[in-house]
Design an enzyme around this catalytic site. Structure first.
Site, PDB file in Angstrom:
ATOM      1  N   ASN A   7       0.877  -1.170   0.000  1.00 19.53           N
ATOM      2  CA  ASN A   7       0.000   0.000   0.000  1.00 19.53           C
ATOM      3  C   ASN A   7       0.915   1.221   0.000  1.00 19.53           C
ATOM      4  OD1 ASN A   7      -1.795   2.066   0.429  1.00 19.53           O
ATOM      5  ND2 ASN A   7      -2.746   1.195   2.256  1.00 19.53           N
ATOM      6  N   LYS A  14       3.329   0.662   3.145  1.00 18.82           N
ATOM      7  CA  LYS A  14       2.897  -0.372   4.079  1.00 18.82           C
ATOM      8  C   LYS A  14       2.962  -1.711   3.369  1.00 18.82           C
ATOM      9  CE  LYS A  14      -0.395   2.743   6.367  1.00 18.82           C
ATOM     10  NZ  LYS A  14      -1.838   2.976   6.665  1.00 18.82           N
ATOM     11  N   ASP A 148     -10.144   0.347  -4.317  1.00 16.55           N
ATOM     12  CA  ASP A 148     -11.138   0.662  -3.284  1.00 16.55           C
ATOM     13  C   ASP A 148     -12.527   0.884  -3.874  1.00 16.55           C
ATOM     14  OD1 ASP A 148      -9.025   0.596  -1.569  1.00 16.55           O
ATOM     15  OD2 ASP A 148      -9.325   2.589  -0.743  1.00 16.55           O
ATOM     16  N   HIS A 208     -17.596   0.941   8.331  1.00 18.27           N
ATOM     17  CA  HIS A 208     -16.127   0.926   8.347  1.00 18.27           C
ATOM     18  C   HIS A 208     -15.697   2.124   9.176  1.00 18.27           C
ATOM     19  CE1 HIS A 208     -12.012   0.363   6.631  1.00 18.27           C
ATOM     20  NE2 HIS A 208     -11.958   1.671   6.839  1.00 18.27           N
ATOM     21  N   ILE A 209     -15.183   1.868  10.378  1.00 17.72           N
ATOM     22  CA  ILE A 209     -14.933   2.933  11.337  1.00 17.72           C
ATOM     23  C   ILE A 209     -13.436   3.028  11.620  1.00 17.72           C
ATOM     24  CG2 ILE A 209     -15.420   3.809  13.636  1.00 17.72           C
ATOM     25  CD1 ILE A 209     -17.854   3.748  11.795  1.00 17.72           C
ATOM     26  N   ASN A 211      -9.925   6.234  11.171  1.00 22.47           N
ATOM     27  CA  ASN A 211      -9.612   7.619  10.836  1.00 22.47           C
ATOM     28  C   ASN A 211     -10.361   8.035   9.575  1.00 22.47           C
ATOM     29  OD1 ASN A 211      -8.081  10.034  11.436  1.00 22.47           O
ATOM     30  ND2 ASN A 211      -6.949   9.610   9.578  1.00 22.47           N
ATOM     31  N   GLY A 212     -10.547   7.053   8.676  1.00 21.35           N
ATOM     32  CA  GLY A 212     -11.450   7.213   7.547  1.00 21.35           C
ATOM     33  C   GLY A 212     -12.657   6.319   7.782  1.00 21.35           C
TER      34      GLY A 212
END
Length: 239
Positions: A7, A14, A148, A208-209, A211-212
């Protein structure tokens, strides 16, 4: 089969190494501050402690080479040889309307990602840079892209069209695309297993919880609507 997943962001890479036969992660980590002074790697292999190393990485190719060196290191690594890696999976943020599923990366696929850069100017350029860098380091293995947005390509027009002049959609691509699709795809399939239901007879609301954050309505196993739109700015409040 050993799979490497990458990523690539504008200043980070990552990664995770996954053993498909054993269905387990062998190693995970991140190279941070790529292209900036003070770059370093954080790495952890299964059964071994966390390993940190400061190493200047002026570009993504050097960062990925650092990852490869770390993975085969006899003290902290996870594999004996780079040749054990049989495939590389790349996270790509935006596939627009061009991709409804994961694809093997070809020159034509990269060209399409470049054409879509305007839809994700902070992400797609870095993703493309990472793909090219990884291909340079691992030229003999198959590279695949997971988008995505691909999961949401089953949304009907009433879900993805805005109440705006239709020409904005046809000429400029202004529509709801949705994100976090890789997370929603996994969660939808896994929830069906846990519920003991046919995935294509399962209706869900997935949150989907992090930071985003976003919410996805799943109808008969497919994405039907989502809170994120053309950009991540609409929908749930995020970090």
């Amino acid at each position: 089969m050993v799979i490497l997943t990458l990523n690539c962001g504008s200043s980070s890479v990552k990664y995770q190494v996954y053993d498909w036969r054993k269905k387990s992660a062998l190693a995970t980590g991140i190279v941070e501050r790529v292209t900036q002074p003070g770059s370093f790697i954080k790495h952890k292999a299964r059964g071994k402690g966390e390993y940190n190393l400061n190493r200047e990485c002026p570009n993504h190719e050097i960062a990925i080479r650092l990852i490869m060196d770390t993975l085969v290191d006899p003290q902290v690594g996870a594999i004996g040889n780079v040749n054990e890696i049989m495939a590389v999976g790349h996270r790509v943020v935006h596939g627009g309307e061009k991709f409804s599923q994961s694809v093997t990366i070809t020159p034509e696929v990269i060209t399409t990602f470049e054409e879509l850069q305007g839809l994700a100017p902070l992400h797609n350029p870095a993703n493309i840079t990472g793909i090219r860098a990884a291909q340079a380091v691992l030229p003999k293995v198959r590279h695949c892209a997971v988008m995505d947005t691909a999961w949401h390509q089953t949304m009907p027009p009433e879900s993805y069209l805005y109440a705006l002049p239709y020409e904005w959609y046809t000429r400029y691509g202004v529509r709801r695309y949705g994100f976090h699709g890789t997370s929603f795809l996994y969660t939808a399939k896994r929830a069906a297993v846990l519920l003991g239901k046919d995935p294509f007879q399962t209706n869900l609301v997935i949150a989907h919880i992090g930071n985003g954050s976003s919410i996805n309505a799943v109808k008969n196993g497919l994405s039907f609507d989502t809170s994120m739109g053309m950009t991540p700015l609409e929908g749930l409040v995020m970090g």
